[in-house]
Motif scaffolding. Structure first.
Motif, PDB file in Angstrom:
ATOM      1  N   MET A 105       0.829  -1.212   0.000  1.00 41.13           N
ATOM      2  CA  MET A 105       0.000   0.000   0.000  1.00 41.13           C
ATOM      3  C   MET A 105       0.862   1.260   0.000  1.00 41.13           C
ATOM      4  O   MET A 105       0.792   2.097   0.902  1.00 41.13           O
ATOM      5  N   THR A 106       1.681   1.384  -1.023  1.00 43.19           N
ATOM      6  CA  THR A 106       2.644   2.480  -1.089  1.00 43.19           C
ATOM      7  C   THR A 106       1.993   3.846  -1.265  1.00 43.19           C
ATOM      8  O   THR A 106       2.650   4.879  -1.064  1.00 43.19           O
ATOM      9  N   ALA A 107       0.706   3.893  -1.607  1.00 40.62           N
ATOM     10  CA  ALA A 107       0.022   5.182  -1.738  1.00 40.62           C
ATOM     11  C   ALA A 107      -0.048   5.929  -0.405  1.00 40.62           C
ATOM     12  O   ALA A 107      -0.273   7.150  -0.393  1.00 40.62           O
ATOM     13  N   ARG A 108       0.163   5.232   0.694  1.00 38.82           N
ATOM     14  CA  ARG A 108       0.119   5.885   2.009  1.00 38.82           C
ATOM     15  C   ARG A 108       1.299   6.822   2.235  1.00 38.82           C
ATOM     16  O   ARG A 108       1.239   7.710   3.082  1.00 38.82           O
ATOM     17  N   GLY A 109       2.403   6.580   1.545  1.00 41.78           N
ATOM     18  CA  GLY A 109       3.610   7.359   1.777  1.00 41.78           C
ATOM     19  C   GLY A 109       4.841   6.479   1.630  1.00 41.78           C
ATOM     20  O   GLY A 109       4.806   5.432   0.974  1.00 41.78           O
ATOM     21  N   ASP A 110       5.920   6.895   2.266  1.00 38.34           N
ATOM     22  CA  ASP A 110       7.207   6.195   2.149  1.00 38.34           C
ATOM     23  C   ASP A 110       7.224   5.009   3.116  1.00 38.34           C
ATOM     24  O   ASP A 110       7.902   5.016   4.137  1.00 38.34           O
ATOM     25  N   VAL A 111       6.492   3.965   2.749  1.00 36.13           N
ATOM     26  CA  VAL A 111       6.308   2.838   3.668  1.00 36.13           C
ATOM     27  C   VAL A 111       7.593   2.039   3.888  1.00 36.13           C
ATOM     28  O   VAL A 111       7.714   1.317   4.880  1.00 36.13           O
ATOM     29  N   TRP A 112       8.548   2.120   2.972  1.00 37.95           N
ATOM     30  CA  TRP A 112       9.797   1.377   3.123  1.00 37.95           C
ATOM     31  C   TRP A 112      10.831   2.135   3.951  1.00 37.95           C
ATOM     32  O   TRP A 112      11.914   1.609   4.210  1.00 37.95           O
ATOM     33  N   ASN A 113      10.495   3.322   4.374  1.00 38.85           N
ATOM     34  CA  ASN A 113      11.377   4.120   5.215  1.00 38.85           C
ATOM     35  C   ASN A 113      11.122   3.742   6.669  1.00 38.85           C
ATOM     36  O   ASN A 113      10.086   4.104   7.244  1.00 38.85           O
ATOM     37  N   HIS A 114      12.032   2.996   7.273  1.00 46.11           N
ATOM     38  CA  HIS A 114      11.812   2.489   8.621  1.00 46.11           C
ATOM     39  C   HIS A 114      11.827   3.601   9.664  1.00 46.11           C
ATOM     40  O   HIS A 114      11.159   3.474  10.703  1.00 46.11           O
ATOM     41  N   GLU A 115      12.547   4.682   9.393  1.00 46.09           N
ATOM     42  CA  GLU A 115      12.509   5.809  10.323  1.00 46.09           C
ATOM     43  C   GLU A 115      11.132   6.469  10.293  1.00 46.09           C
ATOM     44  O   GLU A 115      10.583   6.837  11.340  1.00 46.09           O
ATOM     45  N   ALA A 116      10.564   6.600   9.115  1.00 43.35           N
ATOM     46  CA  ALA A 116       9.223   7.164   8.995  1.00 43.35           C
ATOM     47  C   ALA A 116       8.193   6.250   9.647  1.00 43.35           C
ATOM     48  O   ALA A 116       7.258   6.713  10.322  1.00 43.35           O
TER      49      ALA A 116
END
Length: 377
Positions: A105-116
Motif C-alpha cells: 500500500m505504497t500510496a500511504r507514503g514512504d512505507v519502506w522508510n523504517h525511520e518514517a
C-alpha cells in the motif's frame, strides 16, 4: 499421507475439532483439546530432519513428526507471505481470496522508510482483510477457545480494521507489519493495539558494514546484534499464554518470523554450526544485513527455533496438558532466494529444486509444497 490444501484442511478442522482426531486416540477427551499452530516463515519442505535435511539439526520437530503424522502433500494457498496467510486464516484459495499479493500500500507514503514507520504507525502493515471476515481465530473463539497469535501478522496494519484483535484473536503480540519483521532486533513490537518499545535502536534493513570494515572480521558485524532478539520475547509470550490458559481450551497461532531473512541468530548457536560446517565467505545481504557466516546462521536460526519448540513441549508436560494439546508445525511458503539465501546449499525444498524461480514466489513445488506435521500428546 495425502490431503487437500493446507488452508481448507485447517478451516474444516477449526470448525469441527473432531476432524483432527486422526492424530490421536480412538475417542475424544472430555475437554476440547488445545491447539497450537506453529507457522514458520519461508521454511522449506526439506529444512527439517524428518523431511530429509542432513545439515540442519531439528530433533524436537522430528520428534513431533515421529509421534504424530508427517504429511507429504500439503500445499500453501500462495507462494508469498500475505496471500498465504490470507488463505490460511480464511480458508479461501487465491481465486476467491481478498489478498493475492504482498501489497505494501505504497500510496500511504514512504512505507519502506523504517525511520518514517517508527514515527508514524499508519505506515505499518500490508493490505487488510475486510472488516468482519471469518478467520481461524474467530471460528475457534466461537467454538469456546481462548485465542492468541504471537509473531508475524502481515494481513493489515494498525490503522485498519484488519488487526489480530479485530479478526478473532483475544491476544496478540508481535510484528503486525511484515517489513518490521525484516530485523530480528526491532525497536518495538505490538501488544494488542499498542506498541511495546524494546531496548533496541532502529537499524534499518539494508544498512551496510561501516566504511572500511573488514568483512572477514566477526567484530565488523557487532552492530547488527543488539539487546532483545525478537524470537526470544515472542517465545516468552508463548509460554506465558500457555500458563495463563492451562485450565481452559486455547488456540494459539505462533507465527515466528524464523527463518526469513536477514540472517541473525544468537552467536552461541552460530558458532556451533561454524565448527560443524567450517569457514565460509561472508555476504553483503543487500536489502537486509550482511552476515559473516550465512550458512551457519541460517542453520542456527532453525535449530534455535527447534529448541524453543522443545521447550514448549516440556512446558506443556510440566503443566499436565501435553496429552490435551494438538501441535501443528508448518510454513507459509517455500524457501527464499535473495541476497541472504543459503537455501540452495541446504537444498531447502528437497526433493524439489530451490533457488530463484523454484522456491518462494514460484508456483513450482518448492514454492507451495509445505512441511506439515500434526502431533497430539
Amino acid at each position: 499421507m495425502k490431503t487437500s490444501t493446507l488452508s481448507r484442511a485447517l478451516v474444516l478442522g477449526a470448525a469441527s475439532v473432531p476432524a483432527l482426531t486422526a492424530v490421536s486416540c480412538d475417542k475424544m477427551p472430555e475437554r476440547k483439546p488445545n491447539v497450537i499452530f506453529i507457522l514458520m516463515d519461508d521454511a522449506g519442505y526439506g529444512d527439517f530432519g524428518c523431511y530429509g535435511q542432513t545439515r540442519i539439526e531439528t530433533p524436537n520437530i522430528d520428534s513431533l513428526a515421529a509421534r504424530g503424522i508427517r504429511f507429504t502433500d500439503m500445499y500453501s494457498a500462495a507462494p508469498l507471505s500475505s496471500p498465504a496467510r490470507c488463505g490460511l486464516l480464511t480458508g479461501m484459495h487465491t481465486g476467491h481470496a481478498q489478498i493475492r499479493a504482498n501489497d505494501e500500500m505504497t500510496a500511504r507514503g514512504d512505507v519502506w522508510n523504517h525511520e518514517a514507520m517508527l514515527r508514524d504507525s499508519t505506515l505499518e502493515g500490508q493490505a487488510p482483510l475486510k472488516a468482519g471476515t471469518p478467520t481461524l481465530g474467530s471460528v475457534m473463539r466461537q467454538g469456546g477457545y481462548r485465542t492468541a497469535m504471537i509473531g508475524k501478522w502481515g494481513v493489515g496494519g494498525p490503522a485498519t480494521e484488519s488487526t489480530p484483535n479485530k479478526m478473532g484473536f483475544d491476544e496478540y503480540f508481535g510484528c503486525i507489519c511484515q517489513r518490521q519483521a525484516h530485523c530480528y532486533y526491532p525497536p518495538f513490537l505490538w501488544e494488542n493495539d499498542r506498541r511495546i518499545y524494546l531496548d533496541n535502536e532502529l537499524l534499518p534493513p539494508g544498512t551496510p558494514l561501516d566504511e572500511g570494515a573488514d568483512p572477514l572480521d566477526p567484530h565488523s558485524y557487532d552492530k547488527y546484534t543488539q539487546q532483545t532478539y525478537s524470537p526470544d520475547i515472542m517465545y516468552d509470550r508463548v509460554l506465558r499464554f500457555v500458563n495463563e490458559n492451562r485450565e481452559r481450551p486455547f488456540f494459539l497461532m505462533w507465527t515466528t518470523p524464523i527463518p526469513h531473512s536477514p540472517m541473525q541468530a544468537p552467536d552461541e548457536m552460530v558458532q556451533y554450526y561454524v565448527e560443524k560446517f567450517g569457514d565460509e565467505a561472508p555476504i553483503e545481504g543487500k536489502g537486509y544485513f550482511p552476515s559473516r557466516w550465512p550458512h551457519a546462521t541460517y542453520a542456527a536460526m532453525i535449530t534455535y527455533f527447534d529448541r524453543q519448540v522443545g521447550g514448549l513441549v516440556a512446558e506443556l508436560k510440566r503443566l499436565g496438558i501435553w496429552d490435551d494439546t494438538i501441535i501443528v508445525v508448518t510454513s507459509d511458503n517455500g524457501p527464499a532466494s535473495n541476497s541472504c539465501s543459503s537455501t540452495e546449499w541446504f537444498q531447502s525444498a528437497h526433493p524439489f529444486r530451490s533457488g530463484k524461480g523454484w522456491g518462494k514466489s514460484s508456483l513450482r513445488e518448492g514454492g507451495i509444497r509445505m512441511p506439515f506435521i500434526v502431533a497430539w500428546g
